[in-house]
Design an enzyme around this catalytic site. Structure first.
Site: not given
Ligand code: URA
Length: 247
Positions: A115
């Site tokens: 993310d």
């Molecule tokens: N899980 C999440 O919620 N975000 C990420 O970036 C990676 C794993």
């Protein structure tokens, strides 16, 4: 391999651009231990892995396939066409973004996505087999996330994360392979799958919230402490072995 072919394969531009770079004296090679400008684009070179050369003063090494790690900083998107934040691809030198893939100029790709606000270990490659292997749920490469939470993590929450929680889009429960407390608001969560926003959704499913998320390792490969946010480096053979990958 001809020098112009080698430059093309490493992402220095179209064949015409690569011929031009050599003819303009922008490429230096090591001959008998001495760096010398080479102006012959059709010179036959014996490109072995790690063979060194320089283009416009930039030191480079030949690699048939690119495998690298990036310390993804917060505030970057893993998309090539980001919607709101700078793309992680802007952190890489142009040749890595331009390496030709089956004729089209395509460059390296991220293995999965993190993310925008997640930091840590991200692999990139132009090796289809490697990308498939690392991303495939069948191979279960464990990923460790350092999760800082808004509320204190309770033992019941940890038990539920290990037992399995149901996320809204799938009746099959997802479970953490390991969950280790490192403080009242910090757990290390090991996952072997990679569902969309998985960590954040798992924490929400047990009644907590993620404050900050950092991926610290994949398989036996740990993000090196001296690789700062925004920096990248090539994967070594021992890194590939740590990922369980034999090219
Ligand atoms: N899980 C999440 O919620 N975000 C990420 O970036 C990676 C794993």
């Amino acid at each position: 391999m001809e020098l112009q072919d080698l430059l093309y394969s490493q992402g220095f531009g179209t064949r015409r651009v690569c011929v031009g770079l050599v003819q303009k004296g922008c490429v230096r090679l090591q001959t008998d231990g001495l760096w010398q400008t080479c102006e012959d684009p059709w010179l036959e070179v014996d490109a072995q892995p790690d063979w060194p050369f320089e283009v416009q003063g930039q030191a480079w090494r030949y690699r048939e396939r690119a495998h690298l790690m990036l310390h993804k900083p917060a505030g970057t998107e893993c998309s090539r066409k980001p919607s709101a934040w700078p793309s992680i691809y802007t952190l890489l030198p142009a040749p890595l973004r331009q390496r030709p893939q089956k004729g089209a100029v395509d460059g390296v790709q991220a293995v999965g996505r993190l993310d925008q606000d997640t930091t840590g270990l991200l692999l990139l490659s132009d090796d289809g087999q490697f990308i498939h292997r690392m991303a495939s749920p069948r191979h279960h490469v464990p990923k460790v996330y350092q999760v800082h939470t808004v509320d204190a993590v309770t033992t019941q929450q940890m038990d539920k994360l290990l037992a399995g929680v149901v996320l809204d889009d799938d009746p099959q429960p997802v479970r953490a392979a390991a969950c280790q407390a490192h403080g009242s608001h910090h757990v290390a969560l090991t996952l072997t799958e990679g569902k969309y926003h998985q960590v954040k959704r798992m924490l929400a499913a047990v009644g907590n919230r993620v404050q900050a998320l950092h991926r610290s390792s994949m398989g036996e490969l740990h993000l090196p402490a001296d690789l700062l946010p925004g920096q990248w480096r090539w994967l070594t053979n021992s890194d590939l072995r740590a990922l369980g990958y034999q090219p």
